[in-house]
Motif scaffolding. Structure first.
Motif, PDB file in Angstrom:
ATOM      1  N   THR A 251       0.812  -1.218   0.000  1.00  0.00           N
ATOM      2  CA  THR A 251       0.000   0.000   0.000  1.00  0.00           C
ATOM      3  C   THR A 251       0.842   1.264   0.000  1.00  0.00           C
ATOM      4  OG1 THR A 251      -0.128  -0.076   2.422  1.00  0.00           O
ATOM      5  CG2 THR A 251      -1.912  -1.131   1.174  1.00  0.00           C
ATOM      6  N   GLY A 252       2.162   1.143  -0.106  1.00  0.00           N
ATOM      7  CA  GLY A 252       3.007   2.337  -0.105  1.00  0.00           C
ATOM      8  C   GLY A 252       3.034   3.058  -1.432  1.00  0.00           C
ATOM      9  N   VAL A 253       2.505   2.467  -2.493  1.00  0.00           N
ATOM     10  CA  VAL A 253       2.554   3.103  -3.802  1.00  0.00           C
ATOM     11  C   VAL A 253       1.478   4.175  -3.898  1.00  0.00           C
ATOM     12  CG1 VAL A 253       1.033   1.418  -4.911  1.00  0.00           C
ATOM     13  CG2 VAL A 253       2.630   2.727  -6.303  1.00  0.00           C
ATOM     14  N   ALA A 254       1.880   5.313  -4.461  1.00  0.00           N
ATOM     15  CA  ALA A 254       0.943   6.418  -4.645  1.00  0.00           C
ATOM     16  C   ALA A 254       0.918   6.779  -6.128  1.00  0.00           C
ATOM     17  CB  ALA A 254       1.360   7.623  -3.801  1.00  0.00           C
ATOM     18  N   PRO A 255       0.098   6.087  -6.935  1.00  0.00           N
ATOM     19  CA  PRO A 255       0.112   6.319  -8.378  1.00  0.00           C
ATOM     20  C   PRO A 255      -0.563   7.630  -8.745  1.00  0.00           C
ATOM     21  CG  PRO A 255      -1.613   4.773  -7.824  1.00  0.00           C
ATOM     22  CD  PRO A 255      -0.865   5.057  -6.549  1.00  0.00           C
ATOM     23  N   VAL A 256      -0.135   8.198  -9.875  1.00  0.00           N
ATOM     24  CA  VAL A 256      -0.834   9.356 -10.405  1.00  0.00           C
ATOM     25  C   VAL A 256      -2.184   8.878 -10.917  1.00  0.00           C
ATOM     26  CG1 VAL A 256       1.228  10.622 -11.045  1.00  0.00           C
ATOM     27  CG2 VAL A 256       0.265   8.997 -12.652  1.00  0.00           C
TER      28      VAL A 256
ATOM     29  N   VAL B 258       6.159   6.394  -5.108  1.00  0.00           N
ATOM     30  CA  VAL B 258       5.311   7.349  -5.810  1.00  0.00           C
ATOM     31  C   VAL B 258       5.551   7.175  -7.301  1.00  0.00           C
ATOM     32  CG1 VAL B 258       4.715   9.778  -6.141  1.00  0.00           C
ATOM     33  CG2 VAL B 258       5.485   8.976  -3.896  1.00  0.00           C
ATOM     34  N   GLN B 259       4.500   6.888  -8.052  1.00  0.00           N
ATOM     35  CA  GLN B 259       4.628   6.735  -9.504  1.00  0.00           C
ATOM     36  C   GLN B 259       4.241   8.040 -10.178  1.00  0.00           C
ATOM     37  OE1 GLN B 259       2.206   6.061 -12.497  1.00  0.00           O
ATOM     38  NE2 GLN B 259       4.184   6.444 -13.453  1.00  0.00           N
ATOM     39  N   GLY B 260       5.201   8.647 -10.866  1.00  0.00           N
ATOM     40  CA  GLY B 260       4.953   9.907 -11.540  1.00  0.00           C
ATOM     41  C   GLY B 260       6.260  10.511 -12.000  1.00  0.00           C
ATOM     42  N   ASN B 261       6.167  11.617 -12.720  1.00  0.00           N
ATOM     43  CA  ASN B 261       7.349  12.334 -13.184  1.00  0.00           C
ATOM     44  C   ASN B 261       7.984  13.048 -12.000  1.00  0.00           C
ATOM     45  OD1 ASN B 261       9.141  14.304 -14.293  1.00  0.00           O
ATOM     46  ND2 ASN B 261       8.082  14.105 -16.258  1.00  0.00           N
ATOM     47  N   ALA B 262       9.238  12.715 -11.695  1.00  0.00           N
ATOM     48  CA  ALA B 262       9.890  13.258 -10.504  1.00  0.00           C
ATOM     49  C   ALA B 262       9.967  14.779 -10.531  1.00  0.00           C
ATOM     50  CB  ALA B 262      11.289  12.660 -10.360  1.00  0.00           C
ATOM     51  N   ILE B 263      10.079  15.370 -11.707  1.00  0.00           N
ATOM     52  CA  ILE B 263      10.134  16.834 -11.790  1.00  0.00           C
ATOM     53  C   ILE B 263       8.876  17.440 -11.188  1.00  0.00           C
ATOM     54  CG2 ILE B 263      10.208  18.787 -13.384  1.00  0.00           C
ATOM     55  CD1 ILE B 263      11.901  17.030 -15.250  1.00  0.00           C
ATOM     56  N   ASP B 264       7.725  16.835 -11.467  1.00  0.00           N
ATOM     57  CA  ASP B 264       6.463  17.316 -10.896  1.00  0.00           C
ATOM     58  C   ASP B 264       6.316  16.902  -9.433  1.00  0.00           C
ATOM     59  OD1 ASP B 264       5.756  18.390 -13.392  1.00  0.00           O
ATOM     60  OD2 ASP B 264       4.927  16.458 -14.032  1.00  0.00           O
TER      61      ASP B 264
ATOM     62  N   PRO C  54       5.453   3.505 -15.574  1.00  0.00           N
ATOM     63  CA  PRO C  54       4.429   2.610 -15.019  1.00  0.00           C
ATOM     64  C   PRO C  54       4.882   1.153 -14.984  1.00  0.00           C
ATOM     65  CG  PRO C  54       3.458   4.125 -16.607  1.00  0.00           C
ATOM     66  CD  PRO C  54       4.948   4.252 -16.733  1.00  0.00           C
ATOM     67  N   VAL C  55       5.688   0.749 -15.960  1.00  0.00           N
ATOM     68  CA  VAL C  55       6.178  -0.634 -15.992  1.00  0.00           C
ATOM     69  C   VAL C  55       7.082  -0.902 -14.792  1.00  0.00           C
ATOM     70  CG1 VAL C  55       7.480  -2.339 -17.317  1.00  0.00           C
ATOM     71  CG2 VAL C  55       6.039  -0.669 -18.501  1.00  0.00           C
ATOM     72  N   MET C  56       8.052  -0.006 -14.578  1.00  0.00           N
ATOM     73  CA  MET C  56       8.951  -0.187 -13.445  1.00  0.00           C
ATOM     74  C   MET C  56       8.209  -0.040 -12.121  1.00  0.00           C
ATOM     75  SD  MET C  56      11.726  -1.180 -14.626  1.00  0.00           S
ATOM     76  CE  MET C  56      12.339  -1.365 -12.947  1.00  0.00           C
ATOM     77  N   ALA C  57       7.191   0.817 -12.072  1.00  0.00           N
ATOM     78  CA  ALA C  57       6.408   0.963 -10.845  1.00  0.00           C
ATOM     79  C   ALA C  57       5.701  -0.344 -10.491  1.00  0.00           C
ATOM     80  CB  ALA C  57       5.397   2.098 -10.991  1.00  0.00           C
ATOM     81  N   GLU C  58       5.214  -1.065 -11.497  1.00  0.00           N
ATOM     82  CA  GLU C  58       4.590  -2.370 -11.246  1.00  0.00           C
ATOM     83  C   GLU C  58       5.618  -3.365 -10.718  1.00  0.00           C
ATOM     84  OE1 GLU C  58       1.502  -3.131 -11.299  1.00  0.00           O
ATOM     85  OE2 GLU C  58       0.539  -1.546 -12.487  1.00  0.00           O
ATOM     86  N   LEU C  59       6.795  -3.383 -11.320  1.00  0.00           N
ATOM     87  CA  LEU C  59       7.846  -4.297 -10.872  1.00  0.00           C
ATOM     88  C   LEU C  59       8.308  -3.950  -9.457  1.00  0.00           C
ATOM     89  CD1 LEU C  59       9.724  -4.321 -14.263  1.00  0.00           C
ATOM     90  CD2 LEU C  59       8.902  -6.392 -13.147  1.00  0.00           C
TER      91      LEU C  59
ATOM     92  N   LEU D 239      -3.367  -6.193 -14.376  1.00  0.00           N
ATOM     93  CA  LEU D 239      -2.086  -5.606 -14.761  1.00  0.00           C
ATOM     94  C   LEU D 239      -2.145  -5.074 -16.187  1.00  0.00           C
ATOM     95  CD1 LEU D 239       0.927  -5.039 -14.257  1.00  0.00           C
ATOM     96  CD2 LEU D 239       1.405  -7.406 -14.943  1.00  0.00           C
ATOM     97  N   ALA D 240      -2.678  -5.867 -17.107  1.00  0.00           N
ATOM     98  CA  ALA D 240      -2.795  -5.434 -18.504  1.00  0.00           C
ATOM     99  C   ALA D 240      -3.701  -4.206 -18.622  1.00  0.00           C
ATOM    100  CB  ALA D 240      -3.327  -6.576 -19.366  1.00  0.00           C
ATOM    101  N   GLU D 241      -4.768  -4.176 -17.837  1.00  0.00           N
ATOM    102  CA  GLU D 241      -5.684  -3.036 -17.883  1.00  0.00           C
ATOM    103  C   GLU D 241      -5.017  -1.771 -17.346  1.00  0.00           C
ATOM    104  OE1 GLU D 241      -9.074  -4.295 -15.688  1.00  0.00           O
ATOM    105  OE2 GLU D 241      -9.738  -5.731 -17.232  1.00  0.00           O
ATOM    106  N   ARG D 242      -4.251  -1.893 -16.255  1.00  0.00           N
ATOM    107  CA  ARG D 242      -3.574  -0.724 -15.689  1.00  0.00           C
ATOM    108  C   ARG D 242      -2.578  -0.136 -16.675  1.00  0.00           C
ATOM    109  NH1 ARG D 242      -3.418  -3.887 -10.968  1.00  0.00           N
ATOM    110  NH2 ARG D 242      -1.227  -4.426 -11.289  1.00  0.00           N
TER     111      ARG D 242
END
Length: 274
Positions: A7-12, A176-182, A146-151, A43-46
């Motif tokens: 539950t630590g992942v925070a996707p955009v 946190v999944q997202g563009n680090a600049i943002d 997103p691929v690496m975030a899943e892994l 997984l395929a849907e995400r």
């Protein structure tokens, strides 16, 4: 197997926002008869990529995701009949297995003795992140793919189930999944240190020293063309310092660093705030 328990992942909101539109052409999910088919479908849907019911029916994509041996793995066509690549949660050779591990070596020197909180803005396969975590730092990981975030999510799931993690009542790093600049521009509290390990162009086209994991990652995602902007964002968001991991042949990303620590075929450049 394959359930998203961590539950630590925070996707955009849109996991493919600001990501390559050709992902569906390059990647597919393959069910190999192990695990819950629903996990593969989700997984395929995400990722908005095709799902194939078996390897025999796989299409012409260059890369595939599948659960093997209890791990989510990334495969190219060369690896389809081999093990595949996954986020390795065990310490690398030479790293301490205790927790917290001693804060020694070039990476720990670069992070700083008084550093408590670290943001890894370019998590990738997570090997440096997990080393930082095992040394006892408070860590947030950012990954824009997103691929690496899943892994990584799968790897952190497995990390949470290790006996020593449970015994010490530890939680994996927040992802946190997202563009680090943002993401860096919206941090609630400036971390003591922001760690960057961007992908630099290889010194030569075919390097015998290049690890398969990095070759596959580069083929799938390409180089980090915006690393200068990322460095600027990190320097603005960091509380005390920015550490940049670079191959030894690369020019310093932020100009002359305040300090630099040499590792094997690489270095850690340190840029201090104020």
């Amino acid at each position: 197997m394959g359930a998203q328990k961590y539950t630590g992942v925070a996707p955009v909101p849109d996991r493919l926002a600001a990501y390559t539109p050709s992902l569906a052409i390059k990647l597919a999910v393959v069910f190999e008869g192990q695990g819950n088919m629903q996990s593969f479908q989700q997984l395929a849907e995400r990722l908005r990529v095709p799902l194939y019911p078996s390897l025999a029916e796989a299409g012409r994509e260059s890369f595939f995701l599948s659960w093997r041996d209890g791990c989510l793995k990334l495969l190219d066509r060369e690896l389809l009949k081999k093990g595949g690549l996954t986020v390795e949660i065990e310490p690398r050779n030479g790293e301490q297995r205790s927790w917290p591990a001693p804060k020694d070596g070039a990476l720990a020197q670069a992070l700083g003795r008084k550093t408590r909180t670290v943001v890894d803005a370019t998590t990738g396969w997570g090997q440096d992140s997990l080393h930082i975590f095992r040394m006892g730092y408070e860590l947030i990981c950012i990954e824009r793919s997103p691929v690496m975030a899943e892994l990584l999510t799968d790897g952190f799931n497995r990390l949470a189930q290790l006996d020593w993690m449970k015994r010490l009542q530890l939680q994996p790093p927040k992802l946190v999944q997202g563009n680090a600049i943002d993401v860096l521009s919206h941090l609630e509290t400036p971390p003591d240190c922001i760690y960057l390990d961007p992908m630099f162009p290889p010194k030569r086209k075919k390097s015998a020293l290049a690890k398969k994991s990095m070759m596959v990652l580069r083929d799938l995602l390409g180089d980090d063309e915006d690393k200068e902007l990322l460095f600027a964002a990190a320097l603005k968001a960091a509380g005390k310092r920015v550490v940049v991991k670079s191959p030894d042949y690369a020019e310093p990303l932020g100009g002359k660093p305040h300090d630099s620590f040499q590792g094997k075929l690489l270095r850690y450049d340190v840029y201090l705030k104020g």
